[in-house]
Enzyme design. Structure first.
Site, PDB file in Angstrom:
ATOM      1  CB  CYS A   1      53.502  17.922  54.788  1.00 24.61           C
ATOM      2  SG  CYS A   1      55.488  17.107  55.002  1.00 24.61           S
ATOM      3  CD  GLU A   2      48.267  17.995  53.702  1.00 27.69           C
ATOM      4  OE1 GLU A   2      47.567  17.452  53.096  1.00 27.69           O
ATOM      5  OE2 GLU A   2      47.800  18.635  54.525  1.00 27.69           O
TER       6      GLU A   2
ATOM      7  NE  ARG B   1      41.382  30.293  41.813  1.00 23.44           N
ATOM      8  CZ  ARG B   1      41.806  30.105  40.664  1.00 23.44           C
ATOM      9  NH1 ARG B   1      42.505  29.306  39.690  1.00 23.44           N
ATOM     10  NH2 ARG B   1      40.714  29.390  40.181  1.00 23.44           N
TER      11      ARG B   1
ATOM     12  CD  GLU C   1      32.739  45.416  43.043  1.00 20.97           C
ATOM     13  OE1 GLU C   1      32.317  44.499  43.594  1.00 20.97           O
ATOM     14  OE2 GLU C   1      32.177  46.002  44.534  1.00 20.97           O
ATOM     15  N   PRO C   2      36.177  43.879  38.489  1.00 24.16           N
ATOM     16  CG  PRO C   2      37.134  44.893  36.220  1.00 24.16           C
ATOM     17  CD  PRO C   2      36.041  45.564  37.438  1.00 24.16           C
ATOM     18  N   GLY C   3      38.572  41.464  39.195  1.00 22.43           N
ATOM     19  CA  GLY C   3      39.719  40.911  40.226  1.00 22.43           C
ATOM     20  C   GLY C   3      40.545  40.047  38.747  1.00 22.43           C
ATOM     21  NE  ARG C   4      37.961  34.404  38.848  1.00 22.92           N
ATOM     22  CZ  ARG C   4      38.475  33.575  40.176  1.00 22.92           C
ATOM     23  NH1 ARG C   4      39.234  32.373  39.490  1.00 22.92           N
ATOM     24  NH2 ARG C   4      37.697  33.676  40.536  1.00 22.92           N
TER      25      ARG C   4
ATOM     26  CE1 TYR D   1      38.163  28.561  46.058  1.00 22.88           C
ATOM     27  CE2 TYR D   1      39.712  28.521  43.432  1.00 22.88           C
ATOM     28  CZ  TYR D   1      38.958  28.698  44.623  1.00 22.88           C
ATOM     29  OH  TYR D   1      39.933  30.228  44.532  1.00 22.88           O
TER      30      TYR D   1
ATOM     31  N   GLY E   1      33.672  39.375  38.656  1.00 20.51           N
ATOM     32  CA  GLY E   1      33.265  37.884  37.848  1.00 20.51           C
ATOM     33  C   GLY E   1      33.253  37.632  36.482  1.00 20.51           C
TER      34      GLY E   1
HETATM   35  N1  PLP Z   1      33.073  42.198  44.256  1.00 16.08           N
HETATM   36  C1  PLP Z   1      33.322  41.550  45.150  1.00 16.08           C
HETATM   37  C2  PLP Z   1      32.246  41.692  45.699  1.00 16.08           C
HETATM   38  C3  PLP Z   1      33.538  40.247  45.030  1.00 16.08           C
HETATM   39  O1  PLP Z   1      33.376  39.572  46.059  1.00 16.08           O
HETATM   40  C4  PLP Z   1      34.775  39.582  44.192  1.00 16.08           C
HETATM   41  C5  PLP Z   1      34.964  37.982  44.526  1.00 16.08           C
HETATM   42  O2  PLP Z   1      34.410  37.197  45.037  1.00 16.08           O
HETATM   43  C6  PLP Z   1      34.470  40.040  43.318  1.00 16.08           C
HETATM   44  C7  PLP Z   1      34.130  41.482  43.020  1.00 16.08           C
HETATM   45  C8  PLP Z   1      35.751  40.034  41.963  1.00 16.08           C
HETATM   46  O3  PLP Z   1      35.677  38.848  41.338  1.00 16.08           O
HETATM   47  P1  PLP Z   1      36.551  38.488  39.635  1.00 16.08           P
HETATM   48  O4  PLP Z   1      38.019  37.962  41.058  1.00 16.08           O
HETATM   49  O5  PLP Z   1      35.950  37.120  39.563  1.00 16.08           O
HETATM   50  O6  PLP Z   1      36.168  39.555  38.893  1.00 16.08           O
END
Ligand code: PLP
Length: 442
Positions: free
Chosen positions: A361-362, A330, A290-293, A334, A248
């Site tokens: 087509c939107e 995205r 758990e970084p993703g973004r 949202y 997050g």
């Molecule tokens: N961990 C869990 C369980 C998630 O559901 C998410 C995203 O939905 C993430 C990690 C990654 O979040 P972010 O990409 O915002 O760091």
């Protein structure tokens, strides 16, 4: 104009990423092409990891691979010593194909099938993040049948929800994920798992939101979970070795976003956990995040070619690009905001207002509203920044648009990591109408 990571403007006035002119990438791979700045990915990964090391806290930094899942990004994550968070059999299969070390794979998901759980056991993954009572039953059943141990965390909703600059504490959390901490579900889940012969209960996991720019919510979540761990020790003499605080961490999509450095998030989490451990004489748990973004978001840029333009007098001027909601849902999904630039005319004043529209087509297929660009012409390259997370992984073939190519660029080198889909790819799952059906439907 804000440039990200290794981005520069070269002597031709073109955008370069990882020292590679994006117009070269566009010529070689076509457009749209997604370009990842792998140096930025590595920098972020190392910043998260190093801060834990400096604080003397054992940690796992797991790349939340839903943000962008591919063999090459998993291999890059592996090289950086990251762990991997997967949420489906498909993501696990990709990790296996990438040769990702199984013991560093964590499996999430609120509706894992029996087959997916068996697959996780077969691959001997590092940890299941258990989400609900059906999953508890399935895991215990499968572990017992196979006489095979599995590490588990339970996902809990700690009663805090965070978005950007705010967070709210909620009593009963209305979420499809995890066990509620307040209403006793978390205790029930703990009791169902921690004594089981084939379950190695590690602790709790929570994920409190996305695009979070402050640390109070993480501190609050860490406190709440630590309190529960201390209670379990009092009641059951059980010590949880792991505390997973999810992802997050925010990134800068536009100038309104002011993210914190990875180190700041980690330092604050570590501080709370250490302080509470000391106060309660509780062994400091390993912290997992758990970084993703924040690993792939601003490391990714999509390069499109400009096509048609349309002026709606006194309202707006559209420029349409050769992708759209099919490669980036995205904005439509949202109302996500992005910044952009004319990648082959970077030194020209970006002082005209455009709406960058896609080709689907939107009517809602708009990628950027109020984009400031020069007087773009057909064939110009348009860069939309910060498109590395939740774009390709959510891409579709709407209108049968082939999904773009994905390229990694670093130190003047580039490599194709996902090839562009072809028209042939688009029909490869289709089956022709059968003779019998023809008779019925004719
Ligand atoms: N961990 C869990 C369980 C998630 O559901 C998410 C995203 O939905 C993430 C990690 C990654 O979040 P972010 O990409 O915002 O760091």
């Amino acid at each position: 104009m804000h440039l990200y990571g290794t981005q520069t403007v070269n002597e031709k006035g073109h955008l370069a990423i990882g020292g590679v002119d994006v117009s070269e990438l566009a010529s070689q791979y076509g457009t749209p092409v997604m370009v990842y700045d792998t140096e930025l990915f590595k920098k972020r990964a190392n910043a998260f990891k190093k801060t834990f090391e400096d604080k003397g806290i054992k940690a796992q930094v797991a790349y939340a691979s839903k943000a962008f899942s591919s063999i090459a990004i998993y291999q890059l994550a592996e090289q950086q010593g990251l762990s991997l968070d997967v949420v489906s059999g498909g993501e696990l299969y990709t990790a296996v194909a990438a040769g990702f070390p199984r013991e560093r794979i964590h499996f999430h998901g609120n509706n894992k099938s029996r087959e997916e759980i068996i697959y996780a056991f077969e691959e001997k993954i590092g940890c299941m993040v258990v989400d609900n009572f059906l999953e508890i039953m399935l895991i215990k059943e499968i572990a017992t049948e196979r006489k095979q141990k599995m590490n588990v965390l339970i996902r809990v909703t700690p009663g805090v929800e965070a978005h950007t600059h705010d967070y709210i504490t909620t009593g009963q959390e209305d979420s499809k994920f995890g066990f509620d901490l307040k209403n006793g579900q978390t205790d029930q889940a703990f009791n169902a798992l921690h004594n089981h012969e084939y379950i190695n209960f590690l602790g709790m996991h929570c994920h409190i939101g996305s695009q979070i720019f402050e640390t109070d919510a993480f501190r609050f979540a860490a406190e709440v979970l630590m309190e529960k761990m201390v209670k379990w020790r009092e009641t059951y003499q059980f010590i949880c070795p792991v505390l997973n605080l999810g992802g997050g961490f925010g990134i800068r999509y536009t100038e309104e976003d002011q993210p914190l450095e990875p180190a700041v998030y980690v330092e604050e989490m570590a501080e709370v956990v250490k302080a509470m451990s000391e106060e309660c004489e509780y062994p400091v748990p390993e912290i997992w995040i758990e970084p993703g973004r924040s690993l792939v978001g601003d490391a990714g840029t999509t390069i499109y070619s400009a096509g048609s333009t349309k002026e709606v007098p006194n309202v707006r001027t559209y420029v349409a690009v050769d992708g759209g909601m099919s490669d980036n849902i995205r904005p439509a999904l949202y109302d996500a905001h992005y910044s952009s630039a004319a990648a082959n005319r970077m030194n020209e004043p970006h002082d005209q207002q455009w709406t960058i529209a896609g080709k689907c087509c939107e009517s809602g297929d708009k990628l950027v509203e109020k984009a400031l660009l020069p007087n773009v012409e057909t064939g110009d390259l348009i860069a939309i920044f910060c498109t590395g997370a939740y774009t390709y992984s959510m891409a579709s073939n709407y209108n049968r648009l082939p999904r773009p190519a994905v390229v990694f660029a670093e130190k003047g080198q580039h490599q194709l990591v996902v090839r562009r889909e072809t028209f042939e790819d688009l029909i490869k799952l289709d089956l022709p109408l059968q003779q019998l059906a023809k008779e019925i439907y004719e």
